[in-house]
Motif scaffolding. Sequence first.
Motif, PDB file in Angstrom:
ATOM      1  N   GLY A  52      37.564 -87.277  91.895  1.00  0.00           N
ATOM      2  CA  GLY A  52      37.545 -88.544  91.163  1.00  0.00           C
ATOM      3  C   GLY A  52      38.288 -88.529  89.848  1.00  0.00           C
ATOM      4  O   GLY A  52      38.105 -89.431  89.027  1.00  0.00           O
ATOM      5  N   ALA A  53      39.130 -87.538  89.620  1.00  0.00           N
ATOM      6  CA  ALA A  53      39.874 -87.456  88.365  1.00  0.00           C
ATOM      7  C   ALA A  53      41.002 -88.486  88.340  1.00  0.00           C
ATOM      8  O   ALA A  53      41.536 -88.874  89.374  1.00  0.00           O
ATOM      9  CB  ALA A  53      40.446 -86.065  88.189  1.00  0.00           C
ATOM     10  N   ASP A  54      41.338 -88.919  87.135  1.00  0.00           N
ATOM     11  CA  ASP A  54      42.474 -89.816  86.945  1.00  0.00           C
ATOM     12  C   ASP A  54      43.690 -88.976  86.582  1.00  0.00           C
ATOM     13  O   ASP A  54      43.936 -88.683  85.415  1.00  0.00           O
ATOM     14  CB  ASP A  54      42.181 -90.818  85.824  1.00  0.00           C
ATOM     15  CG  ASP A  54      41.078 -91.786  86.195  1.00  0.00           C
ATOM     16  OD1 ASP A  54      40.982 -92.129  87.388  1.00  0.00           O
ATOM     17  OD2 ASP A  54      40.313 -92.185  85.305  1.00  0.00           O
ATOM     18  N   VAL A  55      44.435 -88.569  87.597  1.00  0.00           N
ATOM     19  CA  VAL A  55      45.656 -87.790  87.378  1.00  0.00           C
ATOM     20  C   VAL A  55      46.786 -88.800  87.262  1.00  0.00           C
ATOM     21  O   VAL A  55      47.188 -89.402  88.235  1.00  0.00           O
ATOM     22  CB  VAL A  55      45.909 -86.800  88.537  1.00  0.00           C
ATOM     23  CG1 VAL A  55      47.171 -86.000  88.283  1.00  0.00           C
ATOM     24  CG2 VAL A  55      44.715 -85.879  88.724  1.00  0.00           C
ATOM     25  N   VAL A  56      47.269 -88.978  86.019  1.00  0.00           N
ATOM     26  CA  VAL A  56      48.260 -90.004  85.748  1.00  0.00           C
ATOM     27  C   VAL A  56      49.579 -89.340  85.394  1.00  0.00           C
ATOM     28  O   VAL A  56      49.605 -88.412  84.590  1.00  0.00           O
ATOM     29  CB  VAL A  56      47.797 -90.908  84.578  1.00  0.00           C
ATOM     30  CG1 VAL A  56      48.786 -92.012  84.311  1.00  0.00           C
ATOM     31  CG2 VAL A  56      46.423 -91.481  84.866  1.00  0.00           C
ATOM     32  N   GLY A  57      50.653 -89.811  85.988  1.00  0.00           N
ATOM     33  CA  GLY A  57      52.032 -89.399  85.781  1.00  0.00           C
ATOM     34  C   GLY A  57      52.311 -88.250  84.839  1.00  0.00           C
ATOM     35  O   GLY A  57      52.255 -87.084  85.216  1.00  0.00           O
TER      36      GLY A  57
END
Length: 154
Positions: free
Chosen positions: A120-125
């Motif tokens: 559920g991590a937010d791995v952003v660019g």
Amino acid sequence: MDWLLQLCCLKGLKKVFPNPYLVFLKLLVSQIVFGGVSLLVCHQFGVNPFGTAWSLSNWFMNLAGHNFCMFACGLFYMAGTVSVVQFFLSLEEVDLIEKRRFLFFGTAIMISIFSFLLLGADVVGTMGLIWVFGAGVGSVFSLEAGARVRPLFA
């Protein structure tokens, strides 16, 4: 008697030329074990499965900001993984990893990113790329350091 000699030679060849799939499996097991330990002290991408209050990522963030935190957490995670796995591998297996480091580490890092996404991590660019860069640097640095330190214990 001839078959016994052949069997002994095959065992010797397996030691000299280790199976890359088994070596990679050992790397993944080490990654899972150290990954759990590292998430106790460094909540990467906000993942905190153990509910711990203190985090090394808070210290990294206060020290130099979010970008440094992402780089340092990736470096810590993969450097720890590679350091741990070197204690369980033979010299031939470590040599195999050294020869195919980009394949082994690149695959392990991508599996880590996908695991964070599953958690559920937010791995952003850019943040994800900075973490991947830190993880790559940590992997190679730890492998090189292990190559220099390991003979001292042999």
